[in-house]
Each structure stands twice: as structure tokens, then as C-alpha cells.
Scaffold this active site. Structure first.
Site, short mmCIF file in Angstrom:
data_model
loop_
_atom_site.label_atom_id
_atom_site.label_comp_id
_atom_site.label_asym_id
_atom_site.label_seq_id
_atom_site.Cartn_x
_atom_site.Cartn_y
_atom_site.Cartn_z
N LYS A 1 0.67 14.32 6.12
CA LYS A 1 0.76 13.58 4.86
C LYS A 1 1.72 14.27 3.91
O LYS A 1 1.63 15.48 3.68
CB LYS A 1 -0.63 13.44 4.21
CG LYS A 1 -0.62 12.55 2.97
CD LYS A 1 -2.02 12.19 2.54
CE LYS A 1 -2.03 11.35 1.26
NZ LYS A 1 -1.31 10.07 1.42
N HIS B 1 -6.68 15.24 4.03
CA HIS B 1 -5.88 14.38 4.89
C HIS B 1 -5.22 15.21 6.00
O HIS B 1 -5.19 16.44 5.95
CB HIS B 1 -4.78 13.65 4.10
CG HIS B 1 -5.30 12.46 3.34
ND1 HIS B 1 -5.83 12.56 2.08
CD2 HIS B 1 -5.37 11.14 3.68
CE1 HIS B 1 -6.21 11.37 1.66
NE2 HIS B 1 -5.94 10.49 2.60
N GLY C 1 0.82 -1.21 0.00
CA GLY C 1 0.00 0.00 0.00
C GLY C 1 0.85 1.24 0.00
O GLY C 1 0.35 2.33 0.33
N THR D 1 -2.27 -1.42 -4.13
CA THR D 1 -3.31 -0.41 -4.28
C THR D 1 -3.02 0.69 -3.28
O THR D 1 -2.40 0.45 -2.24
CB THR D 1 -4.73 -0.98 -4.09
OG1 THR D 1 -5.69 0.07 -4.34
CG2 THR D 1 -4.94 -1.51 -2.69
#
Length: 237
Positions: free
Chosen positions: A133, A129, A73, A97
């Protein structure tokens, strides 16, 4: 189930916690801060990879050496990075993904099945987010964009400013907001004449992504080599 963790930050530790709750065995972990650990780590049934772009090469070395299946991920990967994972799928079962949430998988499926009905409508994506991030737009926003524009024909805008002129039919705006501790929120807007449709997914915590990755790990073990999609594992297509 024996698992090896590639990446041992917040997500890696949550994966470890959930795996142990299920009675799985965590045989080890490695991270970009200790890449040499990939060289000596034992094999496992599956490697759960939520590391960083810089860990890809030592991770590939580990996977080739141990023949361990991969559930990845990691976001921010380049096209050559993804090509390398596709190539790995010739040898091992692999899934990558940007989002393992079951809700996002259904969201993508909805866009895949019905976005064509709204082909003449204006489409925009907004993702939110937490303030830690590092990449933008999010990997999930890119996945949603692929469902809206599978041929890559749209003009993608990440901002509008000044006298930018009226909106062109081929435009899709993808906008990123950052702040606080938001685990992840994604909204796709469809603007038609006199009506608007919006679809939103909100993640309350990282736990949903970790739980989804473990579901994918369970589904991929025992399969033959291949570069699998989450749809194949969840919906058996």
C-alpha cells in the site's frame, strides 16, 4: 449494465470478474499507463474508477464526453481533486468513497450516531494494510476520523516519540501499520475511566470492496446528477 473500468490493476480485474459473473458488459478499460484510452473509450451506464491520482484529468475528460455515471474508490485524492468530483456531480451522478465495504459503512454510521455519547473519552485509530500500500493513513482511516471529528477541531497525531508530554484531550492518534498481505483492518479505540471500547473491522480480501462498488453502481444508475454518499445509496437517507 454496461461498465467502463478506470484503473486495470488488481482491483480493476476483480471488478471485471465480478461484473461478468453478474452478466454485465465491460465495454473497455483505461489506466494511467495508457491515458489515451480515455479519449476513445465508449460510453457506459457507469464508470468504476479504482485508478490513481494521475488518471483523474483524463478520466474527467472521458466522463464529460460520454455522460457516464461515476463510482470512484481512488484514494490519495487532494482537496482540489475532490472539489472537481463534487463539481462533476452538478452534471452527472457521482459517488466517491475510500471504502465500499458494507461493514465499514455500518461502522461509520455507528460512529456518527454514538461517538457523541463518548465525547469525553480519548480516541485513537489504528489501521493495518499489506506492505504494497502506497498511501498512509488509509482513506478509510480518514473517513473514520471525519466521523469522530466532523468539525476538524482535533489535533491529529501520526506518531508519538520521546518526552511528548501527557496526552491532550483534543488529540486523536491515527497510526498506520504495514506488513504482509493484510487486505485491511481498522480499529477505533475509545478510552474512558476504567473502561475501554474498541470497534474493529477486518477485510479478508479485496473482493468485499469490489462487491460493494458494484452494489453502489447498481444503486446510482438511473439517478439524477448529484454527489452522492454511500449512506444515501445504502440506507436511503
Amino acid at each position: 449494465m454496461k461498465v467502463f473500468l478506470s484503473g486495470y490493476g488488481k482491483m480493476g480485474r476483480m471488478l471485471e470478474e465480478l461484473a461478468l459473473e453478474r452478466g454485465w458488459e465491460v465495454v473497455g478499460h483505461a489506466d494511467i499507463t495508457c491515458p489515451e484510452a480515455y479519449e476513445t473509450a465508449p460510453g457506459a451506464d457507469v464508470c468504476l474508477d479504482f485508478s490513481g491520482v494521475g488518471a483523474l484529468q483524463p478520466l474527467l475528460g472521458y466522463l464529460h464526453r460520454t455522460k457516464t455515471a461515476l463510482v470512484s474508490g481512488t484514494t490519495g485524492l487532494t482537496e482540489p481533486d475532490l472539489d472537481a468530483l463534487q463539481e462533476l456531480g452538478r452534471e452527472l451522478p457521482v459517488i466517491w468513497t475510500a471504502n465500499y465495504s458494507t461493514g465499514i459503512a455500518v461502522f461509520r454510521r455507528m460512529l456518527h450516531d454514538y461517538a457523541g455519547v463518548l465525547a469525553g473519552w480519548d480516541k485513537e485509530i489504528v489501521e493495518i494494510h499489506h506492505n504494497q500500500k502506497a498511501d498512509a493513513p488509509s482513506g478509510t482511516a480518514k473517513l473514520l476520523l471525519q466521523e469522530l471529528d466532523p468539525e476538524g477541531a482535533a489535533t491529529v497525531l501520526h506518531g508519538r516519540e520521546g518526552l511528548c508530554g501527557k496526552r491532550k484531550p483534543e488529540e486523536i492518534g491515527v497510526f498506520s501499520l504495514r506488513g504482509g498481505t493484510v487486505a485491511g483492518e481498522h480499529t477505533v479505540y475509545f478510552f474512558g475511566e476504567d473502561e475501554t471500547l474498541q470497534i474493529t473491522h477486518r477485510a479478508a480480501s479485496r473482493r468485499i470492496f469490489a462487491a460493494g462498488a458494484l452494489r453502489a453502481a447498481q444503486a446510482i444508475c438511473g439517478r439524477g446528477p448529484g454527489f452522492y454518499t454511500l449512506d444515501e445509496l445504502l440506507f436511503e437517507i
